[in-house]
Design a protein around this motif. Structure first.
Motif, mmCIF file in Angstrom:
data_model
loop_
_atom_site.group_PDB
_atom_site.id
_atom_site.type_symbol
_atom_site.label_atom_id
_atom_site.label_comp_id
_atom_site.label_asym_id
_atom_site.label_seq_id
_atom_site.Cartn_x
_atom_site.Cartn_y
_atom_site.Cartn_z
ATOM 1 N N ALA A 283 0.744 6.654 -6.662
ATOM 2 C CA ALA A 283 -0.476 7.379 -7.020
ATOM 3 C C ALA A 283 -0.299 8.876 -6.779
ATOM 4 O O ALA A 283 -0.645 9.707 -7.639
ATOM 5 N N ARG B 102 0.830 -1.212 0.000
ATOM 6 C CA ARG B 102 0.000 0.000 0.000
ATOM 7 C C ARG B 102 0.860 1.256 0.000
ATOM 8 O O ARG B 102 0.508 2.253 -0.627
ATOM 9 N N SER B 103 2.010 1.199 0.678
ATOM 10 C CA SER B 103 2.905 2.359 0.678
ATOM 11 C C SER B 103 3.451 2.615 -0.724
ATOM 12 O O SER B 103 3.498 3.754 -1.190
ATOM 13 N N ALA C 289 0.532 3.956 -2.814
ATOM 14 C CA ALA C 289 0.158 5.319 -2.420
ATOM 15 C C ALA C 289 1.201 6.310 -2.922
ATOM 16 O O ALA C 289 0.863 7.361 -3.479
ATOM 17 N N PHE C 290 2.478 5.959 -2.762
ATOM 18 C CA PHE C 290 3.537 6.859 -3.216
ATOM 19 C C PHE C 290 3.447 7.063 -4.728
ATOM 20 O O PHE C 290 3.594 8.181 -5.229
ATOM 21 N N THR D 102 -1.744 7.121 4.917
ATOM 22 C CA THR D 102 -0.678 6.610 4.035
ATOM 23 C C THR D 102 -0.423 7.579 2.881
ATOM 24 O O THR D 102 0.721 7.854 2.526
ATOM 25 N N HIS D 103 -1.520 8.106 2.309
ATOM 26 C CA HIS D 103 -1.332 9.010 1.171
ATOM 27 C C HIS D 103 -0.704 10.332 1.604
ATOM 28 O O HIS D 103 0.055 10.939 0.845
ATOM 29 N N TRP E 38 9.433 3.296 3.318
ATOM 30 C CA TRP E 38 9.925 4.686 3.349
ATOM 31 C C TRP E 38 11.424 4.709 3.603
ATOM 32 O O TRP E 38 12.140 5.560 3.065
ATOM 33 N N ALA F 154 6.637 12.580 1.642
ATOM 34 C CA ALA F 154 7.871 11.963 1.129
ATOM 35 C C ALA F 154 8.207 12.516 -0.253
ATOM 36 O O ALA F 154 9.354 12.884 -0.538
ATOM 37 N N LEU F 155 7.183 12.612 -1.105
ATOM 38 C CA LEU F 155 7.426 13.100 -2.467
ATOM 39 C C LEU F 155 7.927 14.542 -2.442
ATOM 40 O O LEU F 155 8.870 14.892 -3.163
ATOM 41 N N THR G 24 1.436 10.617 4.080
ATOM 42 C CA THR G 24 2.858 10.272 4.240
ATOM 43 C C THR G 24 3.544 10.272 2.880
ATOM 44 O O THR G 24 4.639 10.819 2.715
ATOM 45 N N ALA G 25 2.873 9.671 1.895
ATOM 46 C CA ALA G 25 3.441 9.599 0.545
ATOM 47 C C ALA G 25 3.664 11.003 -0.008
ATOM 48 O O ALA G 25 4.701 11.280 -0.620
ATOM 49 N N LEU G 26 2.705 11.886 0.207
ATOM 50 C CA LEU G 26 2.829 13.249 -0.308
ATOM 51 C C LEU G 26 4.010 13.963 0.349
ATOM 52 O O LEU G 26 4.809 14.618 -0.319
#
Lengths: 553, 207
Positions: free
Chosen positions: A71, A64-65, A68-69, B11-12, A166, B18-19, B14-16
Motif C-alpha cells: 500500500a 499485514r506487513s 502495508a508495504f 506497520t505502515h 522484512w 523500508a521502501l 515501518t513499510a515506509l
C-alpha cells in the motif's frame, strides 16, 4: 545453418544454461531464506527500518506487513509519477492523468507492469529508476517472500511463526536480485543496451532528416524487469526496442533472465523440505508445459496462418528481423508462462493459434515456471489439489509432505484457484457488454474479443503483456484492469499465507504405505492433468469465442 | 509520556522506512553504479552506438532510419513519403524513436492485408523485380518500428537499383552488403540481417 536448426539449438542452449543453474542457484536461494546469520549491511538496513530481524511473525502479521508495504509503495509511486515533471530528470514530460498514474502504480507494485502509457513519452528518468525499477525489485522479492512462508508451512510443525517479512524482503533484494542484476546489466550494456542519463538527442540522419535518439538508464532497469518477471518496458516497444534488446545474444540473455529464478525455485523448495526429489517433480511439470508451449508456439508462427500473414508469406508483422520467428516465439512462450509480460514481438499480430497460446499460457495461472515466487506457490497449491484428488480416488486422507490436507487447507486452495478466473471472465464480460469499452478494440470480430480477453487475463494474472492494439488509456479500462491487478495479486497471497499458517500449525503425520509418493513420474502426470483440467478448462468457452473461432474461420 | 502509536500505523511507518531505504539502494545507488561502470568500460554502447559521418553524428547504428526523397511540399503533413533510390530501404515504418511500437494488426486484418499488397506492388516496381519475389520483411512492419535490419534477400534485391542510382559497380555494392551483414551471434542465436544504417553509411563513405 537452417533457421529451424538454429532455433532448436537456441532452445537447447537455454535448457542447458538453466539446468546448470538449477542446483547452485536453488541451493543459494534456500540458504538465503533459511540462514540464521545476517550480513552486516543487512543489520544496518534493519536498524534504519526499525525491525527486530530475529523476531518471527505469525501469518496474519506477515500478511499485514506485505499489504502495508504494498500500500505504501502504491502511494509513493503514484505520487512520484504525478510530480515527476517538477523533479530532476523529468525530461519535460506532461503530467500523467490520475487514472493512468493509479493504474501504473498498482501495476508495478503488483508485479504486473501492465502499461497503459508509452515509456518514451510519459516517463522521466527519475520516475523510471527510483519508482518503477525499485518496484521491479521489491515486488519480485515479495513474491519470493510469500512462497518462502508456504514452504515453511510444510517444514515447521506446531508453530504459528512463519518468518519475518522484512528480513525476507531485504535478503532477497540484497543477496539475490541486486548482485545478479549488476552483473547482467553490464553484460547487456556490452551487447549494446544503453545506460546513460541523456534526454532525447537530436541528430540529422544519413538522408538528412531530423531524428531524436532517446537515452535512459535502460540496462539497469531491463535486467530487473526480466529477472523479477516484471516486464514493464523502458520504451513503448519493450524488448523489441533495439536499445532494450539489440542483438540475438542480448535476446538470449533476456530470456534466460526471465526463466532462471522461477526454474531454480523448485530446487530451493526441495532443499528446504529436505527432499530434493520433491523439487525435481515440480520442476518436471513446469518444464513439460514450457517445452510444449515453445514447440507449439514456434510451429504456429512458422505456419503463419491467417489471410494477411499468408499474403505476406510469413508471420513477421510485429517481429524484428534480428530475432525472427524462432527467437520471437521462444520469448513469447517464456514471457507468458511466467508473469513477465515483456515482449520482443507483438502478440496482437501473432497467428490466431499462436496468440491464443500466449493467452492460454497466462490462463494456466503462470505456473510453468511462473513469476518469481508466485509461480511456485501457484504450482504448490495445484499440487495440493492434485494430492487431494488422488486421495479421493483411493479413499484415503490426503497428505502432502507430511501435512494433512483437510477442509481448511482445501478451502484456501480452492479460493486461490477461483480468484483469477473470476476476475478474468467477469472483467471481460462486463467490458464486452459496454459499447464504449467494446470500441477500444483495434481489430474487429473474434480478434477484437481476444484483445479484451487478453487484457483481463494479463491483468488478473499479473502478466502485463497485451494484444496491444486495444486502447486502454481510458478511465474505465485503467480502473477495471487496475482492480483486476490488485485482486489478482493480493487475494491469492492472502490465501497462500492462510494456507501456510494452517499447515505450520499441524503435527506432521508419518508416511505410510498408503501415502501417495509425490516425487514419482505418476505424480508428475497427475499434477499436469490437474493443471490442464482444473485451470485450463475453466477458460475453454472464452477461448472458443476468441482465438479458436478466429483460427478455425 | 505520549501513548504508543496503534499497531497499524506503526506497520505502515515501518513499510515506509523500508521502501525509502530500498529506493536509495536499488533506485539510486544501483543505477548510478551501473552507469558509472558502463560509461568507463563501454562508453560507446552505453551512449547509444552513435554513428558519425565526417565527424557529424548521423543517428545510431541500432535505430533504423528513413531514406526518403525530400518532400515536394514540406508543409503538407499528409504527403506520402517517396523512397530515395540511392539508398537501401528499411522495412516499412515511421522510424520515429519518440513513438516506438508496432501496428498491432491481427493475422486476418483486412487493413494489414491491404497494406501488404500495396507494399508488394510498390517495392516490386521500385526495385524492378517480380512482385511474388519480394521478401516478407519488406512487406511487414517490425515490432519496434525502429528495426535497423532487413533480410539478406531484401538487401540483395536492392543492390542493382542502388548501384545504378549511385553509378557504382554492382560488385562493389554487393561487397558492401556482405560486409554489413550481421550473422547469428554464436552461430545460432536470433536471425541474420543486414544493418541498413551501417550499409548506407558505408555507401556514403564509398567515395
Amino acid at each position: 545453418m537452417s533457421s529451424t536448426l538454429a532455433g532448436w539449438l537456441q532452445v537447447l542452449a537455454l535448457v542447458g544454461a538453466l539446468a546448470l543453474c538449477y542446483r547452485p542457484l536453488g541451493d543459494y536461494i534456500a540458504h538465503t531464506l533459511t540462514s540464521k546469520k545476517h550480513l552486516r549491511a543487512e543489520q544496518a538496513l534493519y536498524k534504519v527500518i526499525g525491525v527486530d530481524a530475529d523476531a518471527d511473525q505469525r501469518w496474519p502479521v506477515y500478511l499485514r506487513s506485505v499489504l502495508a508495504f504494498s500500500a505504501v509503495s502504491v502511494l509513493f509511486l503514484y505520487t512520484l509519477i504525478r510530480v515527476q515533471q517538477w523533479l530532476p530528470l523529468g525530461l519535460g514530460v506532461e503530467q500523467m492523468p490520475g487514472h493512468q498514474a493509479w493504474n501504473t502504480a498498482i501495476s508495478f507494485v503488483a508485479n504486473t507492469n501492465w502499461q497503459s502509457y508509452s515509456g518514451e513519452a510519459a516517463m522521466g528518468h527519475l520516475a523510471q529508476m527510483a519508482g518503477l525499477a525499485v518496484q521491479n525489485f521489491v515486488s519480485a522479492a515479495v513474491g519470493i517472500a510469500v512462497v518462502a512462508t508456504l514452504i515453511r508451512g510444510f517444514t515447521r510443525n506446531r508453530t504459528d511463526r512463519l518468518g519475518n517479512f522484512w528480513v525476507d524482503l531485504t535478503r532477497v533484494s540484497v543477496r539475490l536480485l541486486l548482485p545478479v542484476s549488476i552483473v547482467f546489466a553490464l553484460a547487456l550494456v556490452a551487447t549494446g543496451v544503453v545506460q546513460n542519463f541523456h534526454g532525447f538527442h537530436e541528430v540529422a540522419t544519413l538522408a538528412g532528416d531530423p531524428q531524436s535518439v532517446p537515452g535512459g538508464a535502460v540496462a539497469s532497469q531491463e535486467v530487473i524487469k526480466l529477472l523479477g518477471t516484471n516486464g514493464g518496458g523502458f520504451y513503448n516497444a519493450n524488448s523489441a526496442h533495439p536499445f532494450e534488446n539489440p542483438t540475438g545474444l542480448s535476446n538470449f540473455l533476456e530470456i534466460f533472465l526471465i526463466l532462471v529464478i522461477p526454474f531454480a525455485l523448485p530446487r530451493a523448495f526441495g532443499r528446504m523440505v529436505g527432499d530434493n526429489r520433491q523439487g525435481y517433480a515440480i520442476v518436471s511439470v513446469m518444464g513439460l508445459f514450457w517445452v510444449a508451449s515453445v514447440a507449439l508456439l514456434t510451429l504456429a508462427e512458422s505456419h503463419h496462418a491467417g489471410s494477411a500473414l499468408q499474403s505476406a508469406g510469413g508471420a513477421m508483422e510485429g517481429k524484428e528481423q534480428r530475432f525472427g520467428i524462432a527467437a520471437s516465439s521462444l520469448f513469447a512462450a517464456s514471457t507468458t508462462l511466467t508473469s513477465t509480460g515483456a515482449v520482443n514481438s507483438f502478440h496482437d499480430s501473432y497467428t490466431a493459434f499462436g496468440g491464443g497460446l500466449t493467452m492460454f499460457n497466462m490462463m494456466l495461472g503462470e505456473i510453468a515456471p511462473g513469476g518469481v515466487g508466485s509461480g511456485l506457490y501457484g504450482m504448490l497449491v495445484l499440487a495440493i489439489v492434485a494430492v487431494f484428488v488422488a486421495g479421493l480416488m483411493v479413499g484415503r486422507t490426503p497428505e502432502y509432505l507430511g501435512k494433512k490436507l483437510g477442509g481448511r487447507e482445501m478451502k484456501f486452495a480452492s479460493l486461490y484457484i477461483l480468484t483469477t478466473p473470476t476476475l478474468v471472465l467477469v472483467g471481460t464480460g462486463v467490458a464486452m457488454a459496454l459499447p464504449g469499452e467494446r470500441a477500444g478494440m483495434l481489430n474487429s470480430g473474434a480478434h477484437g474479443f481476444s484483445e479484451v480477453l487478453y487484457a483481463f487475463t494479463s491483468g488478473a494474472n499479473n502478466n502485463g503483456s497485451a494484444f496491444a492494439g486495444i486502447t486502454v488509456n481510458t478511465d474505465w479500462y485503467d480502473t477495471a484492469i487496475g482492480l483486476a491487478m490488485v485482486f489478482g495479486r493480493f487475494l491469492p497471497m492472502v490465501f497462500v499465507l492462510a494456507l501456510a499458517g494452517a499447515l505450520a500449525q499441524q503435527q506432521p503425520v508419518p508416511a505410510t504405505p498408503g501415502t501417495l509418493p509425490t516425487h514419482k513420474p505418476l505424480f508428475v502426470g497427475l499434477l499436469s492433468g490437474v493443471v490442464l483440467i482444473v485451470v485450463g478448462l475453466t477458460y475453454f468457452p472464452a477461448l472458443a469465442l476468441g482465438p479458436i473461432a478466429e483460427g478455425l474461420s | 509520556m505520549s501513548k504508543p502509536l496503534p499497531t497499524a500505523v506503526r506497520t505502515h511507518l515501518t513499510a515506509l522506512r523500508a521502501l525509502l531505504v530500498l529506493t536509495v539502494l536499488l533506485g539510486i545507488a544501483y543505477p548510478l553504479l551501473v552507469t558509472g561502470i558502463s560509461q568507463l568500460a563501454f562508453a560507446d554502447k552505453a551512449n547509444g552506438s552513435i554513428v558519425e559521418v565526417d565527424g557529424k553524428e548521423a543517428g545510431s547504428s541500432l535505430l533504423g532510419q528513413n531514406f526518403n526523397l525530400p518532400k515536394q511540399n514540406p508543409d503538407d503533413p499528409d504527403e506520402a513519403p517517396r523512397p530515395d533510390p540511392q539508398w537501401f530501404q528499411p522495412r516499412p515504418g515511421a522510424y520515429d524513436p519518440k513513438a516506438s511500437g508496432a501496428s498491432n494488426l491481427g493475422p486476418n486484418s483486412e487493413d494489414l492485408a491491404k497494406s501488404i499488397e500495396d507494399r508488394r506492388q510498390a517495392v516490386a516496381a521500385f526495385d524492378g523485380v517480380d512482385p511474388a519475389s519480394v521478401p516478407v520483411d519488406a512487406l511487414t512492419a517490425s515490432g519496434s518500428g525502429l528495426d535497423p535490419h532487413i533480410s539478406t534477400a531484401y538487401a540483395q534485391e536492392q543492390v542493382e537499383r542502388v548501384a545504378k542510382a549511385r553509378n557504382l559497380p554492382v560488385d562493389t555494392v554487393r561487397k558492401l552488403v556482405d560486409k554489413n551483414t550481421d550473422g547469428r551471434p554464436l552461430g545460432f542465436l536470433g536471425q541474420p540481417g543486414v544493418n541498413v544504417v551501417q550499409l548506407n553509411k558505408a555507401l556514403v563513405e564509398q567515395k
